[in-house]
Design an enzyme around this catalytic site. Sequence first.
Site, mmCIF file in Angstrom:
data_model
loop_
_atom_site.group_PDB
_atom_site.id
_atom_site.type_symbol
_atom_site.label_atom_id
_atom_site.label_comp_id
_atom_site.label_asym_id
_atom_site.label_seq_id
_atom_site.Cartn_x
_atom_site.Cartn_y
_atom_site.Cartn_z
ATOM 1 N N TRP A 178 -11.840 -25.012 52.872
ATOM 2 C CA TRP A 178 -11.785 -23.552 52.810
ATOM 3 C C TRP A 178 -12.128 -22.930 54.155
ATOM 4 O O TRP A 178 -11.543 -21.905 54.539
ATOM 5 C CB TRP A 178 -12.694 -23.039 51.700
ATOM 6 C CG TRP A 178 -12.367 -23.693 50.391
ATOM 7 C CD1 TRP A 178 -13.181 -24.482 49.627
ATOM 8 C CD2 TRP A 178 -11.103 -23.673 49.702
ATOM 9 N NE1 TRP A 178 -12.505 -24.946 48.522
ATOM 10 C CE2 TRP A 178 -11.235 -24.474 48.541
ATOM 11 C CE3 TRP A 178 -9.879 -23.059 49.956
ATOM 12 C CZ2 TRP A 178 -10.189 -24.668 47.638
ATOM 13 C CZ3 TRP A 178 -8.829 -23.253 49.063
ATOM 14 C CH2 TRP A 178 -8.994 -24.046 47.920
ATOM 15 N N ASP A 185 -18.085 -16.464 53.743
ATOM 16 C CA ASP A 185 -17.428 -16.728 52.472
ATOM 17 C C ASP A 185 -18.451 -17.410 51.573
ATOM 18 O O ASP A 185 -18.798 -18.570 51.781
ATOM 19 C CB ASP A 185 -16.206 -17.620 52.699
ATOM 20 C CG ASP A 185 -15.531 -18.062 51.406
ATOM 21 O OD1 ASP A 185 -15.977 -17.662 50.319
ATOM 22 O OD2 ASP A 185 -14.556 -18.839 51.495
ATOM 23 N N LYS A 189 -16.913 -18.417 40.121
ATOM 24 C CA LYS A 189 -17.964 -19.446 40.147
ATOM 25 C C LYS A 189 -19.209 -18.938 39.413
ATOM 26 O O LYS A 189 -19.491 -19.352 38.311
ATOM 27 C CB LYS A 189 -18.312 -19.829 41.590
ATOM 28 C CG LYS A 189 -17.122 -20.165 42.468
ATOM 29 C CD LYS A 189 -16.363 -21.397 42.016
ATOM 30 C CE LYS A 189 -15.243 -21.732 42.998
ATOM 31 N NZ LYS A 189 -14.416 -22.863 42.556
#
Length: 356
Positions: A97, A165, A189
């Site tokens: 990511w 992030d 999440k």
Amino acid sequence: MKHNFGAGPCILPQTVFEQAAKGVLDFNGLSILEVSHRHKDFVAVMEEARELVKKALNVPDGYTVLYLQGGATLGFTISALNMTRGGKAGYINTGVWASGAIKEAKIVGVDVEVLASSEDKNFSYIPKGYAIPSDLDYLHYTSNNTIYGTQFQEQIKTTVPLVCDMSSDIFSKEINVSDFDLIYAGAQKNLGPAGATLYIVKEEVLGQFKTPFMPTYFNLAKQHEKESMLNTPPVFSVYVAMLNLRDLIATGGVKAAEERNNAKAGLLYNEIDNNPLFASKVAVEDRSKMNVAFVLKDEYAGLEEAFNKTWNDAGIVGLKGHRSTGGYRASLYNALPLSSVQVLVDVMKEFATKNA
């Protein structure tokens, strides 16, 4: 009973599921799925969902909270466009990511400098000891790496604008929001179902970008002006996020969640370290408390099929590692109870007794 260790759209408290289900059937006479986002009932939901983020994370004055669409993947682009000032941006590469964020920033024309990377050891550690130039437009990092199971255990301290992030560990531990200029996180999440992306932005950085390319939707200053209602927001995802944040605060807030998460991670890592069949390939000091990655030791690799059957039979789901890494990955998000981790530990102990 199922024990959900899945890393993607994840476990939420059962009470939140029940309340969300009721809202689908009856939200003040309509379904939450059909109510207008301009109706006062949903406007109240959006306002509360934003305020609960501020309460849960002790967000100081001078920050705005936004719920947008597109996931953290779009956040790679949105953060780069809003934070570029025409100079260089620094990135820390700690996995898939983070690599994606670097790629997208380059696509929109940001001059990216990768200050540090752990790619040399398959992203099994968090880089340390690198220099941070003082003239960067911003520094970007990914706080937790769901695929490789690494996590920044301390916030980066720097005088340059900081972007993070936090998709897979936001609300799992206390943070100092004032250290950051921009935080973004996919909801799926610890916040709610997939569909919404949370942005926490220092208001003084809004509208300061220097780029010829800025679609209106990507412009966080415009989103701030419209209070997350520039277009139809992800209504259901925001609604469930509101319900989940209520539950988080009612059960002790982020501080209590962090204590529970530490207990879960400690229990599982202790078993991995002491079980003769299993091992972690992650640097001990950088182990994630959200996504615990582990493998069968090489000499026991032939037991994979038998172990898979054992944990499946115990009602465990979502334990397989990412397709790019293999092995196993136990995601310990906020709503996963300690009892589920104990079930996994017991399975590992029993399997070792029979096969070691």
